[in-house]
Every structure is written in C-alpha cells, then in structure tokens.
Scaffold this motif. Structure first.
Motif, PDB file in Angstrom:
ATOM      1  N   LEU A  31       0.839  -1.191   0.000  1.00 27.46           N
ATOM      2  CA  LEU A  31       0.000   0.000   0.000  1.00 27.46           C
ATOM      3  C   LEU A  31       0.874   1.241   0.000  1.00 27.46           C
ATOM      4  O   LEU A  31       1.919   1.276   0.654  1.00 27.46           O
ATOM      5  CB  LEU A  31      -0.892   0.025   1.243  1.00 27.46           C
ATOM      6  N   ASP A  35      -2.760   5.334   0.173  1.00 28.16           N
ATOM      7  CA  ASP A  35      -3.695   4.249   0.493  1.00 28.16           C
ATOM      8  C   ASP A  35      -3.892   4.161   2.001  1.00 28.16           C
ATOM      9  O   ASP A  35      -5.020   4.055   2.490  1.00 28.16           O
ATOM     10  CB  ASP A  35      -3.162   2.897   0.003  1.00 28.16           C
ATOM     11  N   ARG A 115      -7.830  -2.065  -3.300  1.00 25.36           N
ATOM     12  CA  ARG A 115      -7.172  -2.539  -2.083  1.00 25.36           C
ATOM     13  C   ARG A 115      -7.723  -3.917  -1.786  1.00 25.36           C
ATOM     14  O   ARG A 115      -8.938  -4.122  -1.798  1.00 25.36           O
ATOM     15  CB  ARG A 115      -7.423  -1.569  -0.942  1.00 25.36           C
TER      16      ARG A 115
END
Length: 174
Positions: A31, A35, A115
């Motif tokens: 990430l 994020d 994600r």
C-alpha cells in the motif's frame, strides 16, 4: 425470495469470473502512503458513525462483526453512499486480517486498482471493501456474520499452510 436469487446470481457471476481472473496479469504491491491515509480516514468514518449512533467502537476484533450488522440492520448508511459502504468492508477486512495474518495490498488487474487482503507472498486475495458495498448498493441487508464466516472458510486452508508441508504422490496435503 428475490434477494436470495440476486445473491445466488452474484455468487454465480463471481465464480464464473474466477478462472478468467486467474489467467490475466495481476500486480500486487505494498500500500502507498496515500492508500494508508485513505484507509485510516475510512476507519475513522465508521468509528465516528458507530460512536455517535450506537455508542460503540471499532476495534478490529470479531465483535466488530456484530457492530457492522447493527449498522446494516438500522440502515445507517445510505444505499448511494459507496464510500461509507466500502469503509464498512474495510472494518470487516481488518477483522479477517487480524484473525488470519493476511495483509492489505494494492491489487491491480485489467479492472483497475483496488485494495485487497492477501495471503502473504501469494496472489490469493479477498476484496472485503466490496463484500458489503455491492450488496448494500442494490438494497440488500447483508448478513455480515455469514459473509465473514464464508470468507474465513475460503482462506483457512491457505493461511494455515506450513512451509514445511510436503506432498507426496501417495499422501496429498489436506
């Protein structure tokens, strides 16, 4: 009954897409800072919602499943509020991650970037941020515990693998 048919149709579509998804090019990366900040803001959004509306908190533990179900049952998130619906999925994903050791990653395929929650060093992933959102967006009231249990059943064989397990021709690994 129409809700059951819709759920069945969604599950069929998901199952039909899996072989195709495995054949395409997938990129899994850590990430980004953005994020992480976005996800932290989403968690704060849900925590604030459950604090103000129910006097509860989000902890990343299995008891959050009941809190999420109360949010769904009380219809506290508008059908058109995709951001908050996905934030509920993030809470669900954190419970799964804390229970299994799975990790949040950036997952990119032909459908775009999202994600995902993946088994470490594999492309075996769940997409909890949409597990509730897709159902809620069409007016369903998902059974959060059932979705959690089904996700746990799917990943349990993958997260419990020992690196020392060796399959032989006469003795397959279960």
């Amino acid at each position: 009954m129409p809700q059951l048919r819709l759920i069945g149709a969604l599950l069929f579509c998901l199952a039909a897409a899996l072989p195709q998804a495995q054949a395409e090019s997938v990129s899994i990366t850590e990430l980004s800072w953005t994020d992480k900040q976005f996800m932290a803001a989403q968690l704060a959004r849900v925590d604030e919602l459950v604090r103000s509306e129910m006097g509860a908190q989000i902890h990343g533990k299995p008891r959050d499943i009941d809190v999420l179900q109360r949010v769904v049952n009380r219809n506290l998130v508008d059908r058109n509020d995709a951001q908050t619906q996905q934030a509920l999925g993030l809470v669900l994903g954190n419970v799964i991650a804390n229970k299994t050791g799975m990790q949040w990653v950036a997952y990119k395929d032909s459908n775009g970037r999202s994600r995902a929650l993946c088994v470490k060093d594999t492309s075996d992933c769940l997409f909890p941020m949409t597990m509730l959102a897709r159902r809620m967006a069409v007016g369903l009231y998902p059974d959060v515990n059932k979705i959690y249990q089904e996700a746990m059943e799917m990943v349990q064989p993958l997260v419990n693998k020992s690196p020392y397990d060796v399959a032989t021709e006469s003795e397959p690994i279960n």
